[in-house]
Write an enzyme that holds these catalytic residues in place. Structure first.
Site, mmCIF file in Angstrom:
data_model
loop_
_atom_site.group_PDB
_atom_site.id
_atom_site.type_symbol
_atom_site.label_atom_id
_atom_site.label_comp_id
_atom_site.label_asym_id
_atom_site.label_seq_id
_atom_site.Cartn_x
_atom_site.Cartn_y
_atom_site.Cartn_z
ATOM 1 N N CYS A 78 0.985 -1.273 0.218
ATOM 2 C CA CYS A 78 -0.068 -0.002 -0.030
ATOM 3 C C CYS A 78 0.775 1.234 0.046
ATOM 4 C CB CYS A 78 -0.932 -0.117 1.116
ATOM 5 S SG CYS A 78 -1.741 1.504 1.543
ATOM 6 N N HIS A 96 6.106 -6.309 3.566
ATOM 7 C CA HIS A 96 7.070 -5.190 2.634
ATOM 8 C C HIS A 96 8.287 -6.128 1.925
ATOM 9 C CE1 HIS A 96 10.099 -2.135 2.379
ATOM 10 N NE2 HIS A 96 11.020 -2.937 2.951
#
Length: 243
Positions: A78, A96
């Site tokens: 995001c 991540h």
């Protein structure tokens, strides 16, 4: 329990939905998943305009509603920063594409190709800093001499899905031990932008020149460039082929 997945990556959205639907993860059936993307993601807005299973969201202006509505929020590539108020009141989890604490921030695989620091995938709790917080699990991905940013990134996506498959149930049930890591280093968007313009007068080893060009080669994206005599941008991509 309601869980929100917030993503701006179409491939990961599809693969996460498939993962949640897998029979070997039946324990997840007790959770209700909702999906959102960044409000300014025009590609998603057009593609999903008739799909009521996913909606646009601006985190900063909907913090109180998110706190009220969700017990867990996943950030899966995001492009929004989570406010401190949100991460202190909801368990927010980041997937991540980097091996924390190395090359936190933008495009970790790009900087790993250039600076030689380890690369991989990390799932961690989100705190008030960028790509920072106690690590739940991670997997290192080896970048080979023939990898470009694009091929390295695809390896990382596979690693992220493996991590989610192995840890999602425990994360949802809050049955894990998260470990704090050293601060490491952070690369911002401007650091990536600074890499993209090629100085034609720069002298360096051929290896370093190749590493920079393959680090900036990412599918159809136009990243590396130089200016010709008339001030026009000339873009560069390279192709790496293993024997």
């Amino acid at each position: 329990m309601k869980v929100l997945l917030l993503t701006d990556n179409d491939q990961l959205l599809r693969r996460f939905r498939e993962l949640v639907g897998e029979g070997d993860l039946d324990l997840i059936k007790s959770y209700h998943f909702e999906y959102a993307y960044s409000w300014n993601n025009q590609e998603f807005r057009e593609k999903y305009k008739n799909d009521d299973r996913i909606f646009p969201l601006k985190v900063a202006t909907n913090t109180h509603e998110l706190i009220r509505k969700y017990k867990v929020i996943f950030s899966l590539h995001c492009k929004q920063f989570f406010p401190e108020e949100l991460v202190k009141n909801v368990r927010c989890i980041n997937v991540h594409p980097g091996l924390n604490p190395y090359n936190r921030g933008w495009f970790p695989q790009v900087f790993s190709i250039i600076n030689g620091l380890p690369c991989g995938a990390t799932i961690h709790e989100i705190d008030e800093k960028l790509d920072h917080g106690p690590v739940i699990c991670q997997e290192e991905v080896v970048i080979e001499k023939w990898d470009t940013s694009f091929s390295a990134y695809n390896k990382i996506l596979d690693a992220e899905i493996r991590l989610l498959r192995n840890s999602l149930v425990d994360i949802l049930d809050n049955k894990y031990v998260a470990v704090s890591k050293p601060e490491g280093n952070v690369n911002l968007k401007r650091d990536f932008d600074d890499l993209c313009e090629i100085d034609l007068d720069n002298t360096d080893t051929f290896l370093n020149h190749i590493n920079k060009l393959r680090a900036l080669t990412h599918g159809e994206y136009s990243n590396a460039f130089f200016f010709d005599e008339e001030g026009r941008k000339i873009f560069i991509n390279i192709e790496m082929t293993r024997e």
